[in-house]
Design a protein around this motif. Structure first.
Motif, PDB file in Angstrom:
ATOM      1  N   LEU A 141       0.817  -1.210   0.000  1.00  0.00           N
ATOM      2  CA  LEU A 141       0.000   0.000   0.000  1.00  0.00           C
ATOM      3  C   LEU A 141       0.850   1.258   0.000  1.00  0.00           C
ATOM      4  N   ARG A 142       1.905   1.273   0.789  1.00  0.00           N
ATOM      5  CA  ARG A 142       2.777   2.447   0.828  1.00  0.00           C
ATOM      6  C   ARG A 142       3.416   2.707  -0.533  1.00  0.00           C
ATOM      7  N   GLU A 143       3.873   1.642  -1.202  1.00  0.00           N
ATOM      8  CA  GLU A 143       4.483   1.814  -2.522  1.00  0.00           C
ATOM      9  C   GLU A 143       3.479   2.411  -3.505  1.00  0.00           C
ATOM     10  N   LYS A 144       2.267   1.909  -3.485  1.00  0.00           N
ATOM     11  CA  LYS A 144       1.240   2.412  -4.401  1.00  0.00           C
ATOM     12  C   LYS A 144       0.815   3.823  -4.023  1.00  0.00           C
ATOM     13  N   ALA A 145       0.714   4.072  -2.739  1.00  0.00           N
ATOM     14  CA  ALA A 145       0.282   5.393  -2.287  1.00  0.00           C
ATOM     15  C   ALA A 145       1.296   6.470  -2.637  1.00  0.00           C
ATOM     16  N   GLU A 146       2.570   6.123  -2.656  1.00  0.00           N
ATOM     17  CA  GLU A 146       3.602   7.105  -2.996  1.00  0.00           C
ATOM     18  C   GLU A 146       3.431   7.642  -4.414  1.00  0.00           C
ATOM     19  N   ARG A 147       2.702   6.930  -5.246  1.00  0.00           N
ATOM     20  CA  ARG A 147       2.474   7.373  -6.622  1.00  0.00           C
ATOM     21  C   ARG A 147       1.339   8.391  -6.720  1.00  0.00           C
ATOM     22  N   ILE A 148       0.608   8.600  -5.638  1.00  0.00           N
ATOM     23  CA  ILE A 148      -0.461   9.595  -5.633  1.00  0.00           C
ATOM     24  C   ILE A 148       0.199  10.964  -5.509  1.00  0.00           C
ATOM     25  N   PRO A 149       0.043  11.816  -6.523  1.00  0.00           N
ATOM     26  CA  PRO A 149       0.766  13.087  -6.504  1.00  0.00           C
ATOM     27  C   PRO A 149       0.267  14.070  -5.437  1.00  0.00           C
ATOM     28  N   ASP A 150      -1.003  14.040  -5.116  1.00  0.00           N
ATOM     29  CA  ASP A 150      -1.558  14.996  -4.161  1.00  0.00           C
ATOM     30  C   ASP A 150      -1.368  14.475  -2.734  1.00  0.00           C
ATOM     31  N   PRO A 151      -0.652  15.209  -1.880  1.00  0.00           N
ATOM     32  CA  PRO A 151      -0.380  14.726  -0.520  1.00  0.00           C
ATOM     33  C   PRO A 151      -1.637  14.528   0.319  1.00  0.00           C
ATOM     34  N   GLU A 152      -2.646  15.367   0.133  1.00  0.00           N
ATOM     35  CA  GLU A 152      -3.876  15.218   0.922  1.00  0.00           C
ATOM     36  C   GLU A 152      -4.613  13.941   0.544  1.00  0.00           C
ATOM     37  N   THR A 153      -4.739  13.688  -0.750  1.00  0.00           N
ATOM     38  CA  THR A 153      -5.412  12.475  -1.209  1.00  0.00           C
ATOM     39  C   THR A 153      -4.632  11.249  -0.773  1.00  0.00           C
ATOM     40  N   ARG A 154      -3.306  11.314  -0.860  1.00  0.00           N
ATOM     41  CA  ARG A 154      -2.454  10.204  -0.440  1.00  0.00           C
ATOM     42  C   ARG A 154      -2.678   9.908   1.047  1.00  0.00           C
ATOM     43  N   ASP A 155      -2.699  10.944   1.877  1.00  0.00           N
ATOM     44  CA  ASP A 155      -2.882  10.759   3.314  1.00  0.00           C
ATOM     45  C   ASP A 155      -4.258  10.175   3.623  1.00  0.00           C
ATOM     46  N   LEU A 156      -5.293  10.686   2.971  1.00  0.00           N
ATOM     47  CA  LEU A 156      -6.636  10.162   3.207  1.00  0.00           C
ATOM     48  C   LEU A 156      -6.738   8.698   2.794  1.00  0.00           C
ATOM     49  N   PHE A 157      -6.133   8.371   1.655  1.00  0.00           N
ATOM     50  CA  PHE A 157      -6.139   6.987   1.203  1.00  0.00           C
ATOM     51  C   PHE A 157      -5.435   6.086   2.216  1.00  0.00           C
ATOM     52  N   LEU A 158      -4.271   6.510   2.679  1.00  0.00           N
ATOM     53  CA  LEU A 158      -3.517   5.695   3.637  1.00  0.00           C
ATOM     54  C   LEU A 158      -4.260   5.539   4.956  1.00  0.00           C
ATOM     55  N   ARG A 159      -4.919   6.581   5.388  1.00  0.00           N
ATOM     56  CA  ARG A 159      -5.689   6.475   6.642  1.00  0.00           C
ATOM     57  C   ARG A 159      -6.834   5.477   6.500  1.00  0.00           C
ATOM     58  N   ALA A 160      -7.558   5.556   5.382  1.00  0.00           N
ATOM     59  CA  ALA A 160      -8.665   4.624   5.153  1.00  0.00           C
ATOM     60  C   ALA A 160      -8.142   3.193   5.055  1.00  0.00           C
ATOM     61  N   ALA A 161      -7.076   3.002   4.313  1.00  0.00           N
ATOM     62  CA  ALA A 161      -6.497   1.663   4.166  1.00  0.00           C
ATOM     63  C   ALA A 161      -5.984   1.148   5.507  1.00  0.00           C
ATOM     64  N   GLY A 162      -5.347   2.018   6.269  1.00  0.00           N
ATOM     65  CA  GLY A 162      -4.822   1.626   7.571  1.00  0.00           C
ATOM     66  C   GLY A 162      -5.911   1.167   8.525  1.00  0.00           C
ATOM     67  N   LYS A 163      -7.015   1.894   8.537  1.00  0.00           N
ATOM     68  CA  LYS A 163      -8.127   1.506   9.418  1.00  0.00           C
ATOM     69  C   LYS A 163      -8.695   0.156   9.006  1.00  0.00           C
ATOM     70  N   CYS A 164      -8.816  -0.064   7.710  1.00  0.00           N
ATOM     71  CA  CYS A 164      -9.332  -1.333   7.215  1.00  0.00           C
ATOM     72  C   CYS A 164      -8.383  -2.475   7.592  1.00  0.00           C
ATOM     73  N   LEU A 165      -7.099  -2.285   7.362  1.00  0.00           N
ATOM     74  CA  LEU A 165      -6.128  -3.325   7.687  1.00  0.00           C
ATOM     75  C   LEU A 165      -6.034  -3.564   9.192  1.00  0.00           C
ATOM     76  N   GLU A 166      -6.147  -2.498   9.953  1.00  0.00           N
ATOM     77  CA  GLU A 166      -6.111  -2.617  11.413  1.00  0.00           C
ATOM     78  C   GLU A 166      -7.275  -3.478  11.899  1.00  0.00           C
ATOM     79  N   ARG A 167      -8.442  -3.215  11.326  1.00  0.00           N
ATOM     80  CA  ARG A 167      -9.630  -3.969  11.717  1.00  0.00           C
ATOM     81  C   ARG A 167      -9.491  -5.441  11.347  1.00  0.00           C
ATOM     82  N   ARG A 168      -8.951  -5.719  10.164  1.00  0.00           N
ATOM     83  CA  ARG A 168      -8.779  -7.090   9.708  1.00  0.00           C
ATOM     84  C   ARG A 168      -7.738  -7.821  10.546  1.00  0.00           C
ATOM     85  N   ALA A 169      -6.748  -7.092  11.073  1.00  0.00           N
ATOM     86  CA  ALA A 169      -5.687  -7.725  11.854  1.00  0.00           C
ATOM     87  C   ALA A 169      -6.168  -8.157  13.242  1.00  0.00           C
ATOM     88  N   ARG A 170      -7.258  -7.605  13.712  1.00  0.00           N
ATOM     89  CA  ARG A 170      -7.774  -7.948  15.055  1.00  0.00           C
ATOM     90  C   ARG A 170      -8.415  -9.284  15.113  1.00  0.00           C
TER      91      ARG A 170
END
Length: 149
Positions: A120-149
């Motif tokens: 996810l980090r590798e793919k997210a680094e290709r997002i040129p807009d920092p705000e969109t990249r951060d929002l994407f990573l936060r959403a992905a992180g929450k999803c992965l966090e939930r799945r890891a529980r």
């Protein structure tokens, strides 16, 4: 590349289950992509209350103009999300809630399996807009966090 990453949002929503925070972050990421850069930099999604997205705007002029395109924004937003996650948008005047564009994106910490995090980090680094990249990573992180529980 951004388009490919946005296609992951419907999957994130499905895997988020009843996580309101993950759903909210996915909606925020979709908002950034749905409205374009000028509107994105002049507004700030504040919260998702049930199916109503509350968005801060700088003044009454912005609110009036955005009211005119609210239907289009809803359509684009839900098209990106893949499901009718948002049924209404409420624009509130609050210039203090609109952040200045950031030159350095904030760091996001994942609590998830390393292999998925790295991908996810590798793919997210290709997002040129920092705000969109951060929002994407936060959403992905929450999803992965939930799945890891």
């Amino acid at each position: 590349m951004l388009t490919n990453l946005l296609r992951l949002l419907p999957q994130l929503l499905r895997h988020a289950g009843d996580s309101e925070e993950a759903r909210e972050q996915a909606v925020f990421a979709a908002w950034a992509a749905a409205v374009g850069s000028q509107i994105r930099h002049s507004t700030n999604p504040v919260r998702l209350e049930r199916k109503t997205l509350v968005v801060a705007v700088p003044d009454a002029t912005w609110r009036g103009q955005l009211q005119k395109i609210k239907g289009q924004a809803l359509f684009r937003l839900n098209s990106i999300l893949g499901v009718p996650t948002v049924t209404a948008i409420e624009f509130v005047i609050n210039p203090d809630m609109i952040s200045e564009p950031q030159t350095v994106p904030p760091s996001v910490t994942f609590i998830a399996p390393d292999q998925q995090t790295l991908s996810l980090r590798e793919k997210a680094e290709r997002i040129p807009d920092p705000e969109t990249r951060d929002l994407f990573l936060r959403a992905a992180g929450k999803c992965l966090e939930r799945r890891a529980r």
